[in-house]
Design an enzyme around this catalytic site. Structure first.
Site, PDB file in Angstrom:
ATOM      1  N   ASP A   1       1.098  -1.096   0.013  1.00 39.58           N
ATOM      2  CA  ASP A   1      -0.090  -0.071   0.063  1.00 39.58           C
ATOM      3  C   ASP A   1       0.832   1.211   0.054  1.00 39.58           C
ATOM      4  OD1 ASP A   1      -2.006  -1.724   0.193  1.00 39.58           O
ATOM      5  OD2 ASP A   1      -2.236  -1.572   2.413  1.00 39.58           O
TER       6      ASP A   1
HETATM    7  N1  URA Z   1      -1.291  -5.868   3.787  1.00 36.92           N
HETATM    8  C1  URA Z   1      -1.680  -4.828   3.971  1.00 36.92           C
HETATM    9  O1  URA Z   1      -2.845  -4.512   4.604  1.00 36.92           O
HETATM   10  N2  URA Z   1      -1.091  -3.857   3.237  1.00 36.92           N
HETATM   11  C2  URA Z   1      -0.034  -4.147   2.762  1.00 36.92           C
HETATM   12  O2  URA Z   1       0.460  -2.984   2.130  1.00 36.92           O
HETATM   13  C3  URA Z   1       0.708  -5.186   2.438  1.00 36.92           C
HETATM   14  C4  URA Z   1      -0.008  -6.425   3.149  1.00 36.92           C
END
Ligand code: URA
Length: 257
Positions: free
Chosen positions: A114
């Site tokens: 993310d």
């Molecule tokens: N899980 C999440 O919630 N975000 C990420 O970036 C990776 C795994």
């Protein structure tokens, strides 16, 4: 003849292998220094097979690295996408010369993080490996360091760990349906910090797991993928090629079922 994965233009192959520009390579060919299967190449625009032909420059056989594998320590604020928008992309962190198309194809991201997630991100031209590592069917372990909003008592820590081991049911989010996650492992470091290992990589999986448990992730960093650990000496925003040993740690198949 068009170029296939195994079939590549001699000048491109040598330019990609550090023998200068295509016109430098032309010079080497003209000087009779480049051989294909022991016979001097007559032109620099001929095609050679990466698997069958032996190319040598000044008698040195070329060891061809078709694919590249980078480890990047992703900082927060960069999107895992090739398209720019409001935020810079992880490709903006790469040198211009490392971004372009390679012998093995385009660079791809192995398992997106993310915008606000930090840590281990692999970029590679090896699409087959990318698929093996990211397909939820292959159950490759990914470990995240997590900081939570609410402090968790010892009793709740045990409950969280049990729920994670059994497989947490996560709610739908954005356009993604709800799901029951495959069982993972949770190790506590303090009342608000832990390391979570998951085996799928569903959309926002870590954040949705802790939301289902009644908490909220306020900081997330991926620290491990398969047997490969993020190099602690790699500063956020920096990247480098994987060593042979690191590539083996990433590709080791005992988790890739
Ligand atoms: N899980 C999440 O919630 N975000 C990420 O970036 C990776 C795994």
């Amino acid at each position: 003849m068009g170029q296939t994965k195994d079939n590549v233009r001699l000048d491109r192959l040598l330019a990609n292998s550090g023998y200068g520009s295509r016109s430098d390579v032309k010079g080497l060919v003209k000087a009779g220094l480049v051989t294909v299967n022991g016979v001097p190449a007559e032109r620099s625009d001929i095609h050679v097979s990466l698997s069958r032909d032996k190319v040598a420059v000044d008698g040195q056989i070329l060891q061809v690295a078709v694919h590249v594998y980078y480890m990047l320590n992703k900082p927060s604020g960069y999107v895992c996408s090739s398209k720019g928008g409001a935020n810079p992309t992880v490709f903006d962190l790469l040198k211009e010369s490392d971004r372009g198309k390679r012998l093995g194809g385009e660079l791809g991201i192995v398992g997106r993080l993310d915008l606000d997630t930090e840590g281990l991100l692999i970029l590679t031209t090896d699409g087959e490996l990318n698929h093996r590592l990211t397909s939820p069917k292959h159950h490759v372990p990914k470990t995240y360091f997590v900081q939570l909003e609410k402090a968790v008592s010892e009793e709740e820590q045990r409950q969280y760990a049990e729920a994670v081991a059994a497989g947490v049911e996560i709610a739908p989010e954005d356009h993604e349906p709800g799901a029951v996650c495959r069982g993972g492992e949770l190790e506590w470091e303090s009342r608000t910090t832990c390391c979570l290992t998951i085996y799928e990589g569903l959309y926002h999986e870590v954040k949705r797991i802790f939301a289902a448990l009644g908490n909220r992730v306020i900081y997330l960093r991926r620290i491990r993928m398969n047997h490969l650990t993020l190099d602690p000496a790699l500063e956020p925003g920096c990247y480098r090629e994987l060593s042979e040993q690191e590539l083996s740690a990433l590709t080791l198949t005992n988790h890739i079922l």
